[in-house]
Write an enzyme that holds these catalytic residues in place. Structure first.
Site, PDB file in Angstrom:
ATOM      1  N   THR A 116       0.817  -1.212   0.000  1.00 26.05           N
ATOM      2  CA  THR A 116       0.000   0.000   0.000  1.00 26.05           C
ATOM      3  C   THR A 116       0.857   1.272   0.000  1.00 26.05           C
ATOM      4  O   THR A 116       1.923   1.310   0.607  1.00 26.05           O
ATOM      5  CB  THR A 116      -0.920  -0.020   1.229  1.00 26.05           C
ATOM      6  OG1 THR A 116      -1.720  -1.186   1.165  1.00 26.05           O
ATOM      7  CG2 THR A 116      -1.810   1.201   1.289  1.00 26.05           C
ATOM      8  N   GLY A 126      -4.203   2.515  -2.443  1.00 25.56           N
ATOM      9  CA  GLY A 126      -4.737   1.636  -1.410  1.00 25.56           C
ATOM     10  C   GLY A 126      -5.467   0.485  -2.058  1.00 25.56           C
ATOM     11  O   GLY A 126      -4.853  -0.498  -2.489  1.00 25.56           O
ATOM     12  N   THR A 163       2.517  -2.759   8.420  1.00 23.06           N
ATOM     13  CA  THR A 163       2.468  -3.422   9.725  1.00 23.06           C
ATOM     14  C   THR A 163       3.847  -3.929  10.132  1.00 23.06           C
ATOM     15  O   THR A 163       4.543  -4.524   9.305  1.00 23.06           O
ATOM     16  CB  THR A 163       1.468  -4.589   9.683  1.00 23.06           C
ATOM     17  OG1 THR A 163       0.201  -4.069   9.282  1.00 23.06           O
ATOM     18  CG2 THR A 163       1.320  -5.247  11.047  1.00 23.06           C
ATOM     19  N   GLU A 194      -5.961  -5.680   4.266  1.00 20.93           N
ATOM     20  CA  GLU A 194      -5.860  -6.824   3.338  1.00 20.93           C
ATOM     21  C   GLU A 194      -7.052  -6.898   2.387  1.00 20.93           C
ATOM     22  O   GLU A 194      -7.575  -7.956   2.090  1.00 20.93           O
ATOM     23  CB  GLU A 194      -5.667  -8.133   4.109  1.00 20.93           C
ATOM     24  CG  GLU A 194      -4.255  -8.229   4.651  1.00 20.93           C
ATOM     25  CD  GLU A 194      -3.746  -9.650   4.782  1.00 20.93           C
ATOM     26  OE1 GLU A 194      -3.113  -9.903   5.804  1.00 20.93           O
ATOM     27  OE2 GLU A 194      -3.959 -10.479   3.894  1.00 20.93           O
ATOM     28  N   GLY A 195      -7.456  -5.742   1.906  1.00 22.26           N
ATOM     29  CA  GLY A 195      -8.588  -5.653   0.980  1.00 22.26           C
ATOM     30  C   GLY A 195      -9.858  -5.323   1.748  1.00 22.26           C
ATOM     31  O   GLY A 195     -10.304  -6.102   2.576  1.00 22.26           O
ATOM     32  N   GLN A 236     -15.374  -3.951   0.481  1.00 23.59           N
ATOM     33  CA  GLN A 236     -15.854  -3.591  -0.861  1.00 23.59           C
ATOM     34  C   GLN A 236     -14.985  -4.273  -1.926  1.00 23.59           C
ATOM     35  O   GLN A 236     -15.500  -4.785  -2.920  1.00 23.59           O
ATOM     36  CB  GLN A 236     -15.829  -2.062  -1.025  1.00 23.59           C
ATOM     37  CG  GLN A 236     -16.894  -1.337  -0.208  1.00 23.59           C
ATOM     38  CD  GLN A 236     -16.680  -1.431   1.299  1.00 23.59           C
ATOM     39  OE1 GLN A 236     -15.561  -1.425   1.799  1.00 23.59           O
ATOM     40  NE2 GLN A 236     -17.783  -1.534   2.038  1.00 23.59           N
TER      41      GLN A 236
END
Lengths: 258, 382
Positions: B126, B131, B158, B365-366, B369
């Site tokens: 990202t 994003g 992270t 992680e997605g 949507q």
């Protein structure tokens, strides 16, 4: 050095105990079985002893029905080298279990034998002493520290005594040692250990194999009872002098503490 | 035929993680949430128990375990603290690109050291401007002799501040869009890499999330994972495998929320009786159970399919699992707070933290949507 750890599979501490209809035991259907927590300390002490000595093997032993193999596999997953199951589906008591454990200790030539100071199911705290007696080995219990001498012939033990005091005990080996909470922090069964444990061959004996075919349990559980339910607390009312009077009366007449 | 039972080893794994969570995570979760302190000590213990990097193949000395094992681990950990779960689980995400796309020599060099000490790896996809539209990333890798020169920024990474290794997705030619993306294994201590501050988040507060910057970072060409242009595919194949365990973390968090609120409902008295006697509460609890059980089945199914080589459908099933688990966990946690009423809105009780923590599962992680887009594309593709 052959280090032997005697373990027992017991109901998880959070089990809601229900007594069977014939009152001769507890319902085992929904029970989650775990290694007796004190025996977990014993396993860890066995593993630690091997690590400190930089040699030897750790063999875990249990007596009981088929399900108790799971306790052995968990011990192997923690790091034990070998596991021995004395498979017995019938009634067991401390005598019979200790007889079987002692026979295995002899067969395996165990030089130091660890076990929990007691099992949390029946709390008899007897196995270490029975096994030691049957083997004619010295024994000590409530042990919180165990050092093996460099020549592996002696152990120096710390035993918890009343009011925080400690007894220091020196014993020759072989010996049977009942360990207490505080001796160590048991490691987790590791994920690689779990995978290894599934492939581990577990040696199985019957009582017959151990020459105990004619033996039976000598103590039989005949009448299980739940402890009486705790009565609800009492809330006193009225003004303070009335409440104090009532409290003193209750403490004297009902609780009989003053 | 159909068998939903776990194997003996999987049951042993679940029980072991459950015990780990009860002893190590649950007693400390509120503290780490409050302070935002990085749970290094717990990570080290999880590593010692063999709960990290389980995807490193057996031939390299690893466990070679698949998605279903991660599902089992993450559900249990998620029931303790999702922030700590994320901190522990992100190594799987960071190492998968190397395991899936790397050569044996690269796996040896970059992944295998994770087996001998508790190292951390970050997955750097990202960017501030990329994003959900990850394919539009703009971190540039310019070829220069034996090296790529890396320039650009990453966002929401992270464990970034604690990572030893970064798997960085960048482009050699932005005009090629996804076809220009490459994946590089980047040691985190290379000159030119800088990290932003630890982001002060709504939930999962102890997981270390940072922006990152690459300023003329010289990365040897031998660190290129896969070929030029394969980076995006490697990223997607990775996410296909990690989204299901992430979903399982949400299942665990929702399970904890249900257990807490169920127990509370049996104790809390209003109108002269436990509130669990009221259908308004019972229906909330019943709906929680339906949501949790169905989400767990989606996770198990997805994990099983991927582990058994049905990779083609892996992305679809992991999207189903993540969409459902993330959204249902948010609903369950919200209802759990509702059952607790005013008390649930305070930090004296554990459910408001779960509500804050699970919100992130609908985003990272997605997003939920994006999961729907993956699902719909699969449905409409022919």
């Amino acid at each position: 050095m052959t280090i032997i750890v005697l373990i027992k599979q017991v109901p998880d501490t959070e089990t809601k105990v229900r007594i069977t209809a014939d009152k001769k035991g507890i319902e085992t259907n929904d029970i989650k079985w775990v290694i007796n927590p004190y025996d977990e300390f014993a396993i860890e002490e066995g593993l630690k002893t091997k690590e400190r000595l930089k040699e030897g093997t750790v063999t875990v032993v249990t007596v009981g029905p088929a399900r108790t193999v799971e306790a052995l596999r968990t011990a192997v997953a923690m790091g034990a080298d070998n596991a021995i199951h004395v498979k017995e589906e019938g009634t067991l008591d401390t005598y019979l279990v200790s007889k079987a454990l002692a026979e295995v200790c002899k067969k395996e030539n165990g030089q130091i034998i660890f076990t929990g100071k007691q099992a949390i199911d029946d709390d008899q705290a007897a196995t270490f002493a029975y096994v030691a007696e049957l083997l004619d080995y010295p024994s000590a219990t409530v042990i919180v520290k165990c050092d093996i001498s460099a020549d592996k012939t002696k152990a120096t033990l710390e035993q918890e005594a009343d009011s925080g005091a400690k007894n220091i005990i020196e014993t020759s080996l072989p010996a049977v040692i009942g360990v207490n909470k505080g001796i160590n922090t048991p490691r987790y069964a590791s994920l690689p250990g779990i995978m290894k444990a599934k492939k581990k061959e577990i040696k199985t004996y019957t009582l017959n194999d151990l020459g105990l075919g004619a033996e039976t349990a000598r103590a039989i559980d005949s009448d299980y009872q739940l402890p009486p339910e705790r009565a609800a607390g009492k809330k006193l009312s009225g003004d303070i002098p009335t409440q104090v009077k009532e409290l003193v009366r209750l403490l004297r007449e009902e609780a009989k503490v003053i | 035929m159909l068998n939903f039972s776990l194997s003996d080893e999987q049951t042993a794994l679940r029980d072991m993680v459950r015990k780990f969570v009860q002893q190590e995570i649950i007693p400390n979760a509120a503290k780490y949430d409050e302070t935002g302190e990085f749970p290094r000590e717990i990570i080290n213990k999880a590593w010692e128990a063999g709960l990290m990097n389980i995807n490193i193949p057996e031939k390299f000395g690893g466990m070679g375990l698949g998605v279903l094992s991660d599902v089992i681990i993450n559900e249990e950990m998620g029931a303790g603290c999702l922030g700590i779960t994320t901190s522990i689980a992100v190594n799987t995400l960071g190492l998968y690109p190397i395991i899936l796309g790397g050569t044996d020599a690269q796996i040896e060099e970059f992944a295998v050291p994770f087996l001998s000490s508790p190292k951390l790896c970050s997955f750097c996809l990202t960017e501030p401007g990329a994003g959900s539209d990850a394919g539009s990333l703009s971190t540039m890798a310019t070829e220069e002799g034996d090296h790529f020169i890396l320039n650009g920024s990453k966002m929401w990474i992270t464990n970034a501040g604690h990572a030893d290794l970064l798997t960085v997705f960048c482009t050699t030619n932005k005009e090629l869009k996804t076809k220009g993306i490459i994946c590089l294994a980047v040691p985190a201590n290379l000159p030119g890499i800088s990290f932003g501050k630890h982001e002060n988040k709504l939930g999962q507060r102890c997981s270390d999330t940072r922006a990152m910057n690459f300023d003329n970072v010289k990365v040897p060409k031998k660190n290129l994972i896969g070929k030029i242009g394969e980076g995006f595919k490697i990223a997607m194949r990775t996410l296909d495998r990690t989204r299901t365990p992430i979903a399982a973390g949400a299942v665990g968090a929702a399970r904890a929320a249900m257990t807490y609120s169920k127990n509370y409902a049996k104790e809390r008295k209003q109108f002269g009786q436990p509130i669990a006697n009221f259908q308004a509460i019972q229906f909330m609890l019943a709906d929680m159970a339906v949501k949790i059980e169905s989400a767990r089945l989606l996770c198990y199914n997805s994990g099983w399919l991927i582990d058994n080589g049905q990779i083609e459908q892996g992305g679809y099933f992991s999207a189903l699992a993540k969409r459902h688990a993330a959204d249902m966990a948010m609903e369950v946690a919200t209802d759990a707070v509702q059952i607790y009423g005013g008390y649930g809105y305070t930090k004296e009780y554990p459910v408001e933290k779960i509500m804050r923590d699970v919100k992130l599962v609908q985003i990272y992680e997605g997003t939920s949507q994006i999961q729907r887009i993956v699902i719909a594309r699969h449905l409409l593709k022919d």
